[in-house]
Design a protein around this motif. Structure first.
Motif, PDB file in Angstrom:
ATOM      1  N   MET A  94       0.858  -1.113  -0.179  1.00 11.73           N
ATOM      2  CA  MET A  94       0.109   0.033  -0.169  1.00 11.73           C
ATOM      3  C   MET A  94       0.859   1.195   0.197  1.00 11.73           C
ATOM      4  N   ASP A  95       2.051   1.134   0.465  1.00 14.26           N
ATOM      5  CA  ASP A  95       3.080   2.487   0.632  1.00 14.26           C
ATOM      6  C   ASP A  95       3.587   2.420  -0.346  1.00 14.26           C
ATOM      7  N   ASP A  96       4.141   1.500  -1.337  1.00 12.98           N
ATOM      8  CA  ASP A  96       4.929   1.381  -2.286  1.00 12.98           C
ATOM      9  C   ASP A  96       4.095   2.022  -3.490  1.00 12.98           C
ATOM     10  N   ALA A 126       4.224   2.172   7.935  1.00 11.62           N
ATOM     11  CA  ALA A 126       3.084   2.803   8.633  1.00 11.62           C
ATOM     12  C   ALA A 126       3.450   4.179   8.579  1.00 11.62           C
ATOM     13  N   THR A 127       4.567   4.628   9.301  1.00 10.10           N
ATOM     14  CA  THR A 127       5.038   6.028   9.338  1.00 10.10           C
ATOM     15  C   THR A 127       5.144   6.689   7.927  1.00 10.10           C
ATOM     16  N   SER A 128       5.489   5.976   6.849  1.00 10.95           N
ATOM     17  CA  SER A 128       5.330   6.483   5.404  1.00 10.95           C
ATOM     18  C   SER A 128       4.039   6.840   5.065  1.00 10.95           C
ATOM     19  N   LEU A 129       3.228   5.787   5.328  1.00 10.02           N
ATOM     20  CA  LEU A 129       1.849   6.123   4.885  1.00 10.02           C
ATOM     21  C   LEU A 129       1.058   7.103   5.441  1.00 10.02           C
ATOM     22  N   ILE A 130       1.627   7.554   6.968  1.00 14.73           N
ATOM     23  CA  ILE A 130       0.977   8.428   7.601  1.00 14.73           C
ATOM     24  C   ILE A 130       1.462   9.634   7.198  1.00 14.73           C
TER      25      ILE A 130
END
Length: 686
Positions: A200-202, A230-234
């Motif tokens: 989901m992040d990539d 999680a940090t990247s998505l937020i």
């Protein structure tokens, strides 16, 4: 390994599909058909010629090339099916519903490994085994109900448990929460929760992708990976909430330090979520409530107006919001009186705004308008509106619908009459809204969201920490166990952590000279026993040389005594900092008030090393006893900046000294000017 054959297959085969919709093989066919799957659906069933209107293949060898295979057959048959389908039918994605693998027996684990090896050999994606399937807008490959309403801006939900996923969906559907995808990873042999987050992040596209992720986690296999993505998505604009089950303390393990007794896998989870900015939840209701809140405009302040026609729920919501650190400010003045004149006699506008049980939909809209446009101190509006069964609520809920669309301030609908006004609530939800049927659950979830900090900075704070010296000291230690006070002092000094002046010696004369030069009163402590107080190894407020000489003689007679330490006696608020190394997570740092607060009340907060200053402040502010640190009843508060600085410096020390497995600094003494370490213990394991 998540691929397009898994997410958007042009063809699906159900191995074990059947006409019996009361069994997984039949239910999964029904759900795919009812979900409007636009590709080619194939069924393999050796006993049926037709399954739910689809002509079957009696043998998988008869199949044409297919993208995705869903296996609903006994575990013992699955490895051979996977081998055949991957090698001969070009299947590059598998969802294995079947149970009876590594979650049950060693033989099952071997079957599971065979499946994984085949998938890795052919570059195929694998969901499961032992799961309910995968649900997205392209295909409903699950055998369970309910099937929630799907849309691109709905929630992405990832669960480590199939049954729990179903119960969470049940909780979500009645609140009106919509979904974009539901992932049940089962045993997660290839694709775990961290892998789904990575995908989901990539591939995240802020223009089209869902910005809300809900997680139910039973095992964090790779904390660093979870933290990173999680940090990247937020930071990309997403919001994430999670339940971590199975994180309670294993009280059977003996601990030789305060930190060892307090710290647990739960401390590590709390620290990881805090660092990532994940909102931690503890129940299905809380998770789905947080998910609903995430779909509304973000709160820009803490001040709520409560509009209600029922006094009691308004009072309960006021109490719950206030307890959680949110505000229900008094509304008064000319505008308040003006609003009151437009309501029925007996209405209240001070906040909660009670329009009475006889209040009309028009008056409901008027009260909301005043909160939106004229009461500037209000940041959000909670509307509590149910029925005693005397009237229908279609008009009132239509008014609420219009105001939600018009208002910039978030509106939280609390519609409690799910039975008496069921059709009205259902129509309201069908317009794309959510409903919080319980006002206290709403307040609890809001409070948890507001307490969750933003993701922490990934930069390491090195200022004033002498890393080469720390490594030299660690390298000089040859044996495992608690290190000497002198080495403790050297390590803390290398990190720039101030310590009270002290002298350790087996010579009475040396200690008397030190005490005289430092100035009485002093403290004497035995060196050797781990728990000094338990063996009478601490003497406070020693004011004379004679008293110190007597205490020295007494302490040297204590079993295991190696020396006596003398320190200048200081006064201040007792604080605590500790750390424990958790496998896979790294060092969990704990902070709190010292003395009884850490020993009995366990009022501590946790963070994952290395820590930023923002994280340290967040840890301090989350303590239940924080008001004591701020100063209360005329007492001056502590120097928070220096306390935070010591937490950060300690976390940096730990980052470069993974050999430290447990440590306490207890107490630190703090006042308005300084924070000084008084006593510390460090356990080394190489």
């Amino acid at each position: 390994m998540i691929n397009q054959q898994l997410l958007n297959p042009k063809s699906i085969v159900i191995i074990g599909g059947s006409n019996n919709v009361h069994k997984p093989g039949g239910a999964i066919v029904r759900n795919i058909l009812n979900g409007g799957y636009e590709g080619v659906l194939r069924i393999v069933n050796p006993k049926e010629d037709e399954v739910q209107g689809i002509k079957t293949f009696h043998n998988a060898r008869e199949l044409p090339p297919t993208d995705l295979a869903v296996l609903v057959v006994a575990a013992k048959y699955c490895p051979d099916y996977v081998e055949l389908l991957a090698a001969e039918k070009e299947v590059r994605a598998f969802i294995i519903i079947s149970a009876g693998f590594g979650e049950e027996t060693q033989a099952g684990a071997q079957l599971e490994q065979r499946i994984l090896d085949t998938c890795e050999q052919y570059g195929a994606a694998l969901i499961g085994p032992n799961c309910i399937g995968l649900l997205n807008r392209q295909h409903h490959s699950v055998f369970t109900q309910p099937i929630p309403k799907l849309n691109p801006q709905g929630v992405d939900f990832v669960s480590g448990s199939g049954a729990t996923a179903v119960f969470i969906l049940e909780s979500a559907v009645i609140k009106g929460l919509q979904f974009n995808s539901v992932w049940s990873i089962g045993n997660g042999k290839q694709i775990g929760i961290e892998d789904v987050l990575q995908y989901m992040d990539d591939t995240f596209n802020p223009a089209v992708d869902s910005k809300v992720k809900l997680l139910y986690i039973e095992n964090i296999a790779n904390p660093d990976k979870l933290l990173f993505h999680a940090t990247s998505l937020i930071r990309k604009g997403c919001r994430i909430a999670a339940i971590k089950a199975g994180a309670s303390e294993s009280g059977s393990r003996a601990a030789s330090s305060h930190t060892g007794a307090i710290a647990s896998s739960d401390s590590a989870v709390e620290a990881l979520f805090r660092k990532a900015g994940i909102v931690r939840c503890f129940s299905r209701e809380e998770l789905t409530t947080v998910g609903c809140i995430f779909t509304l405009p973000a709160l820009k302040g803490r001040n709520f107006a409560i509009v209600t026609h029922a006094g009691g729920p308004g009072v309960m919501l006021t109490d719950a919001l206030s307890k959680g650190g949110l505000n229900v400010p008094k509304i008064e003045g000319e505008r308040a009186e003006e609003l009151k004149s437009k309501l029925f006699p007996g209405s209240a506008v001070a906040n909660p705004i009670d329009i009475l049980a006889t209040g009309t939909p028009e008056q409901l809209g008027t009260a909301i308008d005043y909160c939106e446009h004229l009461f500037d101190q209000i940041d959000a509006i909670a509307v509590i509106y149910g029925t005693p069964g005397l009237t229908q609520l279609y008009e009132a809920y239509d008014t609420l619908h219009q105001k939600i669309l018009e208002c910039k301030k978030p509106i939280f609908p609390v519609l409690p009459s799910l039975h008496t006004a069921g059709p009205e609530v259902e129509e309201f939800l069908a317009k794309g809204h959510v409903n919080f049927s319980d006002e206290v659950t709403l307040a609890t979830a809001l409070s948890q969201i507001m307490r969750t900090p933003a993701p922490a900075s990934s930069e390491l704070e090195l200022y004033g920490v002498d890393v080469p010296k720390i490594r030299d000291i660690i390298g000089s230690i040859k044996e495992n166990g608690y290190i000497s006070p002198d080495l403790v002092r050297q390590l803390l000094s290398s990190a720039g952590i101030p310590m009270v002046p002290e002298k350790v010696s087996t010579s009475k004369e040396e200690l008397l000279t030190f005490a005289t030069q430092t100035g009485f009163p002093v403290v004497a402590k035995v060196v050797g026993p781990v728990h000094k107080s338990d063996v009478g190894g601490v003497a406070l407020n020693i004011r004379t040389a004679e008293h110190l000489a007597l205490e020295f003689d007494r302490m040297m007679q204590i079993p295991d005594a190696k020396a006596v330490m003398v320190q200048k006696m200081l006064k201040g608020t007792e604080l605590f900092i500790g750390a424990k190394y958790e496998t896979r997570f790294g060092h969990v740092v704990l902070c709190g008030l010292g003395g009884i607060f850490v020993e009995v009340l366990k009022d501590v907060s946790s963070g994952l090393a290395p820590l930023s200053y923002d994280e340290a402040y967040s840890m301090i502010h989350s303590l239940r006893g924080y008001k004591i640190l701020k100063g209360t009843r005329g007492q001056k508060g502590i120097n928070e900046q220096k306390y935070a600085e010591i937490i950060v410096r300690l976390s940096t020390l730990l980052r470069f000294a993974t050999e430290i497995k447990e440590m306490d600094i207890n107490p630190l003494l703090a006042d308005g000017n300084d924070v000084v370490a008084v006593d510390a213990r460090i356990l080394i394991e190489k």
